[in-house]
Scaffold this motif. Structure first.
Motif, short mmCIF file in Angstrom:
data_model
loop_
_atom_site.label_atom_id
_atom_site.label_comp_id
_atom_site.label_asym_id
_atom_site.label_seq_id
_atom_site.Cartn_x
_atom_site.Cartn_y
_atom_site.Cartn_z
N SER A 60 11.69 4.42 -10.33
CA SER A 60 11.27 4.93 -9.04
C SER A 60 9.97 5.69 -9.20
CB SER A 60 12.36 5.86 -8.48
OG SER A 60 11.86 6.67 -7.44
N ALA A 61 9.08 5.53 -8.23
CA ALA A 61 7.80 6.21 -8.27
C ALA A 61 7.94 7.72 -8.03
CB ALA A 61 6.85 5.61 -7.24
N SER A 62 9.04 8.12 -7.39
CA SER A 62 9.19 9.54 -7.06
C SER A 62 10.26 10.26 -7.88
CB SER A 62 9.52 9.68 -5.56
OG SER A 62 10.74 9.04 -5.27
N HIS A 89 11.25 -2.00 -9.57
CA HIS A 89 11.11 -0.94 -8.57
C HIS A 89 11.86 -1.38 -7.32
CE1 HIS A 89 9.18 1.35 -5.35
NE2 HIS A 89 9.04 2.28 -6.29
N ASN A 91 13.42 0.98 -4.85
CA ASN A 91 13.66 1.99 -3.83
C ASN A 91 13.07 1.59 -2.48
OD1 ASN A 91 15.15 3.63 -5.42
ND2 ASN A 91 13.66 5.28 -5.54
N ASN A 93 12.62 3.37 0.08
CA ASN A 93 11.78 4.40 0.68
C ASN A 93 10.43 4.57 -0.02
OD1 ASN A 93 12.82 5.54 -1.64
ND2 ASN A 93 13.09 7.57 -0.74
N GLU A 94 10.09 3.67 -0.94
CA GLU A 94 8.82 3.71 -1.65
C GLU A 94 8.13 2.35 -1.47
OE1 GLU A 94 10.70 6.59 -5.08
OE2 GLU A 94 9.76 4.71 -5.69
N ASN A 95 6.99 2.34 -0.81
CA ASN A 95 6.35 1.07 -0.48
C ASN A 95 5.58 0.47 -1.66
OD1 ASN A 95 3.78 2.28 -0.60
ND2 ASN A 95 3.85 2.83 1.57
N LEU A 98 2.57 2.49 -3.12
CA LEU A 98 2.98 3.57 -4.00
C LEU A 98 3.40 3.03 -5.36
CD1 LEU A 98 3.59 6.57 -4.50
CD2 LEU A 98 5.86 6.18 -3.50
N ALA A 99 4.15 1.94 -5.36
CA ALA A 99 4.59 1.33 -6.63
C ALA A 99 3.38 0.88 -7.46
CB ALA A 99 5.52 0.15 -6.36
N GLU A 102 1.60 3.95 -8.98
CA GLU A 102 2.34 4.59 -10.07
C GLU A 102 2.50 3.71 -11.30
OE1 GLU A 102 3.69 7.72 -10.54
OE2 GLU A 102 2.54 8.27 -8.77
#
Length: 186
Positions: A60-62, A89, A91, A93-95, A98-99, A102
């Motif tokens: 996950s990026a976050s 990846h 998640n 909630n992570e577009n 963002l992926a 990161e």
């Protein structure tokens, strides 16, 4: 039933349940993985991964746990270059942007699992959650990378031990360990 018989029965039932769970989760059924699109635009099939054992890990990026494990996973990917490492990846909630931000500069490919299909097929729950898959699609190990969210503080190195066992043509001593980290958002 006397007390000793009851204890033996409970022990037998626990062993039976654990055996059943292991048999259900020993095949990856990674059809979604073979269709995966990587962050660099390539398809996973272009990696010719069927010739190698896979180390599939969900990230996950976050998630701070993912971030702490990435350098260790990169180290292992170099040490065990006869395995194909691939990050997933998943998640919701992570577009994609963002992926890409990161994970675009990693030593191994990262798949973008937009609909969570890969996570669902593997029954992945957390980031990082790791699966070692044989060339015949059998899950040889799954669970946590180590016994700590930060490999620098770990005392048990589950993934490294599993990869050593496989490399030395031995049965994996510990086929499952609890994954620590952030839950995958579906």
């Amino acid at each position: 039933m006397d007390r000793n018989t009851n204890k033996r029965y409970v022990s037998y039932m626990k062993t039976l349940l654990i055996s059943l769970l292991i048999s259900i989760t020993t095949h990856a059924h990674n059809g979604a993985l073979t269709k995966a699109k990587l962050l660099n635009g390539e398809s996973f099939q272009s990696l010719a991964a069927k010739e190698k054992k896979l180390v599939v890990f969900f990230l996950s990026a976050s998630c701070p746990c993912t971030k702490k494990n990435i350098p260790y996973l990169q180290k292992l990917s170099k040490e065990y270059s006869h395995f194909q490492f691939i990050g997933v990846h998943s998640n919701a909630n992570e577009n994609l942007d963002l992926a890409k931000k990161e994970f675009s500069n990693f030593d191994f490919p990262i798949a973008y699992d937009e609909k969570g299909e890969i996570a669902d097929q593997f029954k992945a729950t957390k980031t990082p959650h790791v699966f070692v898959v044989s060339a015949s699609d059998e899950i040889l190990y799954h669970g946590g990378v180590t016994n700590s969210i930060d490999p620098k503080r770990a005392k048990n190195f589950y993934l490294d031990n599993a990869l050593k066992d496989i490399t030395n043509h031995k049965e994996v001593r510990q086929k499952f360990a609890k994954a620590l980290g952030c839950y995958i958002v579906r």
